[in-house]
Motif scaffolding. Structure first.
Motif, PDB file in Angstrom:
ATOM      1  N   THR A 178       1.065  -1.021   0.017  1.00 34.18           N
ATOM      2  CA  THR A 178      -0.049   0.241  -0.154  1.00 34.18           C
ATOM      3  C   THR A 178       0.679   1.357  -0.009  1.00 34.18           C
ATOM      4  O   THR A 178       0.500   2.130  -0.995  1.00 34.18           O
ATOM      5  CB  THR A 178      -1.033   0.052   1.115  1.00 34.18           C
TER       6      THR A 178
ATOM      7  N   ALA B 241       2.129   1.477  -3.690  1.00 33.33           N
ATOM      8  CA  ALA B 241       1.733   2.277  -4.565  1.00 33.33           C
ATOM      9  C   ALA B 241       1.014   2.753  -4.363  1.00 33.33           C
ATOM     10  O   ALA B 241       0.877   3.949  -5.187  1.00 33.33           O
ATOM     11  CB  ALA B 241      -0.325   1.074  -4.657  1.00 33.33           C
TER      12      ALA B 241
ATOM     13  N   ALA C 139       2.015   6.301  -6.891  1.00 32.84           N
ATOM     14  CA  ALA C 139       0.735   7.067  -8.024  1.00 32.84           C
ATOM     15  C   ALA C 139       0.594   8.030  -7.799  1.00 32.84           C
ATOM     16  O   ALA C 139       0.234   8.954  -8.735  1.00 32.84           O
ATOM     17  CB  ALA C 139      -0.288   5.948  -6.481  1.00 32.84           C
TER      18      ALA C 139
ATOM     19  N   GLU D 224      -1.945  -1.438  -9.080  1.00 31.44           N
ATOM     20  CA  GLU D 224      -3.164  -1.839  -7.848  1.00 31.44           C
ATOM     21  C   GLU D 224      -3.678  -2.886  -8.227  1.00 31.44           C
ATOM     22  O   GLU D 224      -3.128  -4.548  -7.701  1.00 31.44           O
ATOM     23  CB  GLU D 224      -4.202  -1.143  -8.215  1.00 31.44           C
TER      24      GLU D 224
ATOM     25  N   ASN E 240      -0.664  -5.766  -7.575  1.00 27.12           N
ATOM     26  CA  ASN E 240      -0.666  -6.016  -5.875  1.00 27.12           C
ATOM     27  C   ASN E 240      -1.818  -7.158  -5.096  1.00 27.12           C
ATOM     28  O   ASN E 240      -1.016  -7.347  -4.195  1.00 27.12           O
ATOM     29  CB  ASN E 240      -0.438  -4.178  -5.240  1.00 27.12           C
ATOM     30  N   GLN E 241      -2.580  -5.966  -5.956  1.00 27.58           N
ATOM     31  CA  GLN E 241      -4.080  -7.011  -4.911  1.00 27.58           C
ATOM     32  C   GLN E 241      -3.268  -8.791  -5.272  1.00 27.58           C
ATOM     33  O   GLN E 241      -3.945  -9.412  -4.308  1.00 27.58           O
ATOM     34  CB  GLN E 241      -5.007  -6.427  -5.473  1.00 27.58           C
TER      35      GLN E 241
END
Length: 265
Positions: A214, A217, A221, A234, A237-238
């Motif tokens: 997080t 990112a 971002a 994203e 990462n998920q």
């Protein structure tokens, strides 16, 4: 975390490292030793570190008054020597942004010059009502853009407000910082310490991987070339987070209405 520093206090409370600038007699101004210690601490953090969250604060009546000009030896030094001095401070902010741990800053009193940069490099900022921040560099015959301040500030408060403070060196007071969203909360030092611990505790409810990704990112971002590029990061990462045992534990805990036991896998 067992490292002993001269001007930096490190206390590990569970998985939260409380990092305290400790040169109150100099308003915690950055001298060469304190700069080395900050670089060493933040540069030494990685995904395997015991600390998963860092709280950065200071002793005395000021957060950090910037570079300690009484300690500075700049007379007659050439470009190469001065670049090394510059890098020695600048690299602290680089390490703060690159480390996987979220950094919560508690800002009291003055945060000037390099102190302003330290505050801006934190992921979350809490401030006392007497907090005052400024890009003091321009008032010393330098550019107002230094140590990442011109990178962070416009992204946080917009170009017009950033220009107002970087072109003048004016102080940004705590109340306006709150209105602008530059700080999250105002309170006494004691209240902010409690709030910082509560924030850290909430962050630690996340999985180690989820918390790291997080922060990563969010950092990327800000500079993402497009919405699609940020969404691709994203997505990546998920999916990474779904591959470990923590995701299954998180789902089970939600369904069973209990706190998840993520551990440190």
């Amino acid at each position: 975390m067992a490292t002993q520093y001269e001007h930096l206090q490190v206390e590990l409370r569970g998985e939260t490292a409380w990092l305290t600038l400790n040169r109150p007699e100099r308003l915690n101004a950055l001298n060469a030793q304190l700069a080395r210690e900050l670089r060493d601490f933040f540069g030494g953090l990685d995904a395997r570190s015991q600390a998963r969250v860092v709280v950065l604060r200071a002793t005395g009546r000021a957060f950090c008054a910037g570079y300690d000009l009484k300690d500075a030896d700049v007379g007659g030094r050439g470009v190469e020597d001065m670049l090394q001095v510059q890098y020695g401070i600048r690299d602290i902010m680089v390490a703060m942004r690159r480390c996987p741990q979220p950094v919560i800053g508690i800002v009291q009193g003055a945060a000037s010059g390099g102190g302003f940069a330290l505050a801006l490099a934190c992921d979350v900022r809490l401030a006392t009502p007497d907090a005052r921040m400024n890009a003091a560099f321009i008032r010393l015959g330098l550019s107002g853009c230094d140590m990442g301040v011109s990178y962070f500030l416009p992204r946080m408060v917009g170009a017009s407000v950033a220009s107002e403070y970087l072109l003048t060196g004016r102080f940004l007071d705590a109340q306006r910082a709150l209105v602008l969203g530059l700080v999250s909360r105002l309170g006494s030092v004691e209240e902010l310490a409690t709030q910082a611990q509560a924030l850290a505790d909430d962050m630690l409810l996340a999985t180690p991987l989820g918390l790291r990704l997080t922060k990563e990112a969010l950092r990327h971002a800000i500079d993402g070339p497009s919405m699609e590029a940020v969404m691709a990061m994203e997505d990546r990462n998920q999916i990474l987070c779904t591959q470990g045992q923590d995701f299954a534990e998180g789902i089970a805990a939600f369904l069973e209405k209990r706190r998840p036991d993520f551990g440190r896998r």
